[in-house]
Scaffold this motif. Structure first.
Motif, PDB file in Angstrom:
ATOM      1  N   LEU A  56       0.835  -1.205   0.000  1.00 10.70           N
ATOM      2  CA  LEU A  56       0.000   0.000   0.000  1.00 10.70           C
ATOM      3  C   LEU A  56       0.866   1.249   0.000  1.00 10.70           C
ATOM      4  N   HIS A 102      -8.271  -1.785  -1.537  1.00  6.19           N
ATOM      5  CA  HIS A 102      -7.064  -2.521  -1.897  1.00  6.19           C
ATOM      6  C   HIS A 102      -7.060  -3.977  -1.468  1.00  6.19           C
ATOM      7  N   GLU A 136      -7.468   3.541   0.299  1.00  5.13           N
ATOM      8  CA  GLU A 136      -7.887   2.621   1.368  1.00  5.13           C
ATOM      9  C   GLU A 136      -8.767   3.372   2.368  1.00  5.13           C
TER      10      GLU A 136
END
Length: 724
Positions: A121, A304, A267
């Protein structure tokens, strides 16, 4: 300011802006300043070099007209690219210097000198910022400053992972504290007030702002709130996300006087910003319905993870303590407020940050074609539809910032032999890469071998440092070093240790593994790296299982683990192996980007058809497999293990070891050519950010409730209408 002082100031500006991480001319400049040996001793970090360089050496260099001219040339290129997003004319009702995209994320991986990331991420977020700078897109990032970062990994003699949390040296980190700026976050009725300092990280023409609660005005527990990334209990995580989301809005609007045209939630961690914006709109006199329309029309969300546990939730009893006052101010009773984050398919006692984002963002997307499909099924209960294809979640496939992840030898090859430039988003143009398909075989192979040699030099250095397992003790060091052979077929496997990623899949059939690794005529080595989350006992057990096998006498030096995987190791590992391996349980890999980085370095992938590889794979690019329809568990593992060994034994080893009269593996080199010619432009963040800009960012202010479906777009981008 005289000439010397001006040159010194420009040198400091170049050192403090992370533009240098993807522009090698800055490294060349600092080598000229102090010499290659001294620069290398500083980890090739410009800020550290300036801090350690004797004043006399600095003065002598700056007194040189030749050096000042070199500095001027580099600085002018830097300034032109830095300023392009600041001088762009504001689009009608949309993005501009004072109305930028606000990009909010829990972590960012920009360079290993700023360790505020844990994995994929953060890497994606960092690459997003770099490509926004390349494209001249007005964008600001918002995140948190973690004084102790994620953790430094250490492996003990039993193969157990330990975590060490060193404190970040802010004097050597590429960030600057904004003087006199304190963000205040207050949740009405809760008694909670958080104060936060603000640090700025310059990434080319993009600024990333990091909130830091380590201030004297906060009680000790709040000062330590951001010590660790993904650490602490649920209350700590909740307050971190309050700071990120609500604090981010206050920072940009109240302190920096920006009015973002669109807020991008990367996210769900930052989703509290949506509630903060609702509250602000109501305080301006809007009704709740009008406030929702305003927030919805200027917010987009990227999910995600296809794994339920990866989507952030908080128990409602904890949430109520902090947000009951806000619910009242919004004109909602507690149950109505809780419904903003309730997942109809989940527990009624939990508040989902993903569901909150889906409710209050006008467009939502997954990060690969397959993940978009999985996400539509996963969240169809939120929209109350029977057909998941009616769920308004599309996809924009992830990418990588090619100039960051392309190895030095391949950069030189593309520049010097092909005359290619990767400046300002050119990496996304297929014409940039077409010539790579005609590269001379020996040239391409020797470039790869140069990067592979660099990898094996790293393995030797890690062994000397006690960071290569096994091999970090005297009993095994000699055997491991004797078996370190760069002529071996080298398979790389590096990612977070989690059970669904199946790091040990190849180890299931010990007989075939022994035959694969112990053949002196066709040497094969497996390289592993990655961390398990400190709280993930399952992931830690997988790591320990792997290391137990790696320490067996017959596998010493043939299965190796690189401790404390970070960006610096990743760049050398990914670009130096022969094959990049990925074996998740399909469809639990949302995208994955490490394989994209490998392809940019002409390294073929051997992977389950999941995430990005499901849409990238084609015959002649690598190897893909999936035992579709088989249930999870031991049967699936056995089938995938057999398939994996079959591909290795029947296709991969023959292609790698069969050589022509000049010693070249021509079939393998053709694989490399196709990877280099076809995959980088399709899976670059320049392509990805351009699609976010054109499909999500730009439509927001002018089309609040609708993003036209783009089924069939080149590269598979698919977006759908959002519902309010």
């Amino acid at each position: 300011m005289n000439v010397i002082e001006e040159a010194h100031q420009r040198l400091k500006e170049l050192a403090g802006n992370l533009w240098w991480t993807w522009h090698e001319e800055v490294a060349t400049l600092f080598c000229a300043l102090a010499g290659e040996e001294r620069f290398a001793a500083c980890g090739r970090k410009p800020l550290r070099l300036l801090a350690e360089l004797p004043p006399s050496a600095l003065t002598a260099a700056l007194a040189s007209p030749e050096f000042r001219q070199q500095l001027e040339d580099v600085y002018q290129r830097f300034a032109a690219q830095r300023d392009q997003s600041r001088t762009i004319a504001r689009e009608e009702g949309g993005i501009g210097p004072t109305t930028p995209v606000a990009y909010c994320c829990m972590e960012y991986a920009l360079d290993d000198s700023l360790p505020i990331y844990s994995g994929g991420l953060g890497v994606l977020a960092g690459d997003h910022l770099k490509s926004a700078s390349d494209l001249g897109l007005p964008l600001v990032g918002v995140g948190l400053l973690y004084h102790k970062g994620y953790f430094v990994q250490r492996i003990d003699r039993q193969g157990c992972q330990g975590e060490i949390y060193p404190t970040l040296n802010l004097n050597l980190a590429p960030l600057t504290r904004l003087p006199g700026m304190t963000v205040r976050i207050t949740l009405p009725g809760s008694g909670l007030t958080i104060l936060a300092a603000v640090w700025k990280v310059s990434v080319g023409g993009v600024e990333l702002y990091l909130l830091d609660p380590d201030l004297e005005g906060n009680p000790p527990r709040l000062r330590r709130l951001c010590d660790r990334l993904y650490g602490g209990d649920r209350r700590t995580r909740l307050l971190q996300e309050v700071l990120l989301g609500m604090g981010g809005v206050s920072l940009l609007e109240d302190h920096l006087s920006l009015r973002p045209s669109v807020w991008h939630l990367n996210e769900g961690h930052s989703a509290f910003l949506l509630l903060e914006r609702l509250q602000r709109a109501i305080r301006r006199g809007l009704t709740l319905s009008e406030a929702k329309t305003e927030v919805l029309s200027t917010s987009v969300f990227t999910t995600h993870t296809p794994i339920a546990a990866g989507n952030e939730t908080f128990v409602l009893t904890l949430l109520r303590h902090y947000f009951k006052g806000m619910a009242t101010e919004l004109g909602l009773d507690w149950e109505a407020f809780a419904d903003l984050g309730r997942d109809p398919s989940g527990s009624p006692n939990e508040f989902s940050m993903t569901v909150l984002a889906l409710h209050l963002c006008r467009a939502s997307n997954g990060v690969s074609r397959l993940h978009g499909k999985v996400a539509r099924t996963m969240w169809q209960g939120v929209y109350g539809v029977e057909d998941p294809e009616l769920v308004p979640i599309g996809h924009i496939t992830n990418g990588v910032h090619v100039p960051t992840w392309l190895g030095d030898d391949f950069k030189g090859l593309l520049r010097n032999r092909l005359g290619l430039s990767l400046e300002q988003g050119a990496e996304a143009e297929p014409t940039t890469w077409n010539k790579a398909g005609n590269l001379e075989a020996s040239t391409l192979w020797n470039t790869h071998l140069a990067q592979k040699q660099r990898l094996f030099e790293l393995l030797g250095e890690l062994q000397d440092q006690g960071a290569l397992v096994p091999g970090n003790d005297k009993a095994t060091a000699t055997t491991v070093r004797e078996r370190l052979d760069p002529t071996a077929l080298t398979l790389g496997f590096a990612r977070r240790f989690a059970t669904y990623k199946r790091h040990c899949l190849l180890l299931l059939d010990r007989k075939r593994l022994r035959k694969l690794l112990c053949n002196p005529n066709r040497k094969v080595v497996l390289l592993f790296a990655g961390k398990a989350h400190p709280a993930d006992e399952g992931g830690k057990a997988v790591l320990q299982q792997l290391l137990t096998v790696a320490r067996e006498k017959e596998f010493l030096g043939r299965i190796l683990f690189l401790q404390n995987y970070d960006m610096a190791i990743a760049k050398i590992l990914i670009g130096g192996v022969d094959v990049w391996v990925n074996t998740p349980i399909r469809p639990l890999e949302a995208s994955g980007t490490s394989g994209m980085k490998a392809a940019c370095n002409a390294v073929p992938n051997l992977s389950v058809l999941d995430g990005w590889w499901d849409e990238a794979y084609a015959n002649g690019l690598g190897w893909g497999f999936s035992n579709e329809g088989t249930k999870e568990g031991k049967r699936l593992d056995r089938l995938d293990n057999a398939t994996l060994f079959g591909l290795l034994e029947q296709q991969i080893l023959p292609a790698f070891f069969e050589r022509d009269r000049d010693g070249l593996p021509m079939a393998w080199i053709e694989l490399m050519r196709r990877n280099l010619a076809e995959l980088p432009p399709r899976f670059s963040t320049s392509r990805m950010v351009a699609e976010y800009r054109d499909l999500l960012y730009r439509p927001c202010p002018t089309a609040p409730h609708y993003v036209p479906p783009t089924k069939g777009r080149r590269r598979g981008t698919r977006l759908s209408p959002a519902r309010g």
